[in-house]
Design a protein around this motif. Structure first.
Motif, PDB file in Angstrom:
ATOM      1  N   GLU A 174       0.818  -1.225   0.000  1.00 31.72           N
ATOM      2  CA  GLU A 174       0.000   0.000   0.000  1.00 31.72           C
ATOM      3  C   GLU A 174       0.848   1.270   0.000  1.00 31.72           C
ATOM      4  O   GLU A 174       1.889   1.330   0.636  1.00 31.72           O
ATOM      5  CB  GLU A 174      -0.934   0.063   1.219  1.00 31.72           C
ATOM      6  N   GLY A 175       0.334   2.247  -0.709  1.00 33.42           N
ATOM      7  CA  GLY A 175       0.957   3.565  -0.686  1.00 33.42           C
ATOM      8  C   GLY A 175       2.199   3.680  -1.526  1.00 33.42           C
ATOM      9  O   GLY A 175       2.904   4.674  -1.447  1.00 33.42           O
ATOM     10  N   LEU A 176       2.482   2.672  -2.342  1.00 33.45           N
ATOM     11  CA  LEU A 176       3.706   2.728  -3.130  1.00 33.45           C
ATOM     12  C   LEU A 176       3.470   3.105  -4.591  1.00 33.45           C
ATOM     13  O   LEU A 176       4.353   2.940  -5.416  1.00 33.45           O
ATOM     14  CB  LEU A 176       4.452   1.391  -3.047  1.00 33.45           C
ATOM     15  N   PHE A 220       4.068   8.802  -4.325  1.00 32.93           N
ATOM     16  CA  PHE A 220       5.480   9.159  -4.238  1.00 32.93           C
ATOM     17  C   PHE A 220       5.707  10.608  -4.643  1.00 32.93           C
ATOM     18  O   PHE A 220       6.437  11.343  -3.979  1.00 32.93           O
ATOM     19  CB  PHE A 220       6.321   8.229  -5.113  1.00 32.93           C
TER      20      PHE A 220
END
Lengths: 224, 224
Positions: free
Chosen positions: B181-183, B188
């Motif tokens: 998650e969140g990548l 970014f």
DNA sequence: GTCTATACCCTGATAGAC
DNA sequence: GTCTATCAGGGTATAGAC
């Protein structure tokens, strides 16, 4: 004093590190490594199964030494200090072993094609240590709520790029396209430490992307 | 519809870009490029002098397209906004052309061995644009007094490393060593924008490295 | 453990027909 | 402009003597 087998092996590894950093896995020549190590080519195949095995051992040695140093940073210190130490420690090691960042940049670009499980795992140690520090800082409220992995890349990216890119940067400086002053590694480390500290400890309003804070005074002293 | 010569040339360049990104200059095979382009190998030598010339043209095309986009950022905007745009623009391009960061990482590690003056100059365009923005921000007091070149690496390093390192990062995610998650790239980019903005606009005390500001409140919303 | 000599394949590059 | 065939060289890897 006769050359011991241990010597030979070490000399091969030393030469391999340089050659792999200079030319990459595909570009490196076993012949060249032998010449650099002042060792007969056949000795390489005596000590190592093949070129790839030599490559892996080279990387393993390098990365396990780096992660060992990073892991040695006192876990009891506050996260802000630990990140500072992380940067110093990594930078110091990368300067002592300029081959590492260059090999790392390549391996990154390549997606780890030449690596086996074991070597990859060794390389992960660095990332795990880094993200752990960040996660701890976020958990205890020292840092703003950043994503540890994204932040890790934000810290390590500059380190690898600046220190691994040293050759080309020197070329640009030689050609007067970059100024020569202030580009030493010590300045860079201090710059990065300050930058990261500011980036991790939130000012009043992190979220409002459009808000602009007008600077009250110029910080005295040289640029960081 | 018959294939035009223009087509052939383009197909070769497209294939070359991929192959060079995958394997680097030394690792790339002219045979492989021909196969990827579905073109006869001899055609490569009809259109290009040799492997190196093909390589240089590949890089030139890629970098001049990127610098053109970056240069198109409105110079009248305030530096803080320009840096934000710089990050978005570069990141957008690097996502559209994932080969670029990978090639760049390699070339960085290699010290530009395979490049000629012209190609190197093209690559410098990016650095010049970036440092110009930072220098302007420092000059007009928007940013704290950072070194433009050091800062440039601090901004571009994460971009190259995160986007160029996508393959290996995906591998680490697949192996459950990184959280999934969140990548994504959008996260970014936002993370980096915020981080850079904080790093460039000084809080009260940039210089006192030991001083620690305790966070007053946790910023609401997801991690940046 | 160390060296010489060599097998052998892969790959960059070209010749020359169409 | 396109293709087939081929050469020449460099590179990894090994056999086998010492």
């Amino acid at each position: 004093m006769a050359r011991t087998p241990r010597d030979t092996r070490t000399r091969i590894l030393d030469a391999a590190r340089l050659e792999f950093a200079d030319r990459g896995f595909a570009g490196a020549g076993v012949d060249t490594i032998a010449r650099r190590a002042r060792v007969n080519k056949a000795m390489i195949y005596y000590h190592f199964a093949d070129k790839q095995a030599l490559y892996r051992e080279t990387l393993s040695d390098l990365f396990s030494a780096l992660t060992a140093r990073v892991r040695a940073i006192d876990e009891a210190l506050p996260p802000a200090t630990r990140i500072e130490r992380f940067i110093e420690t990594a930078a110091g090691f990368l300067q002592q072993h300029p081959e590492l960042p260059r090999i790392m940049l390549r391996e990154l670009a390549e997606g780890g094609t030449h690596l086996d499980q074991e070597t990859l795992t060794t390389m992960q140690g660095l990332a795990l240590s880094g993200t752990a520090i960040i996660a701890q800082g976020v958990a205890d409220g020292t840092f703003r709520p950043v994503h540890p992995v994204l932040t890790y890349f934000t810290v390590v990216g500059p380190l690898m790029m600046y220190l691994g890119g040293a050759p080309i940067r020197h070329e640009l400086v030689r050609r007067k396209l970059f100024p020569a002053e202030g580009l030493d590694s010590e300045s860079f480390v201090r710059h990065l430490q300050t930058f990261v500290k500011l980036g991790l400890t939130a000012g009043p309003d992190t979220r409002a992307t459009t808000a602009r804070r007008r600077p009250t005074r110029r910080t005295p002293g040289g640029p960081t």
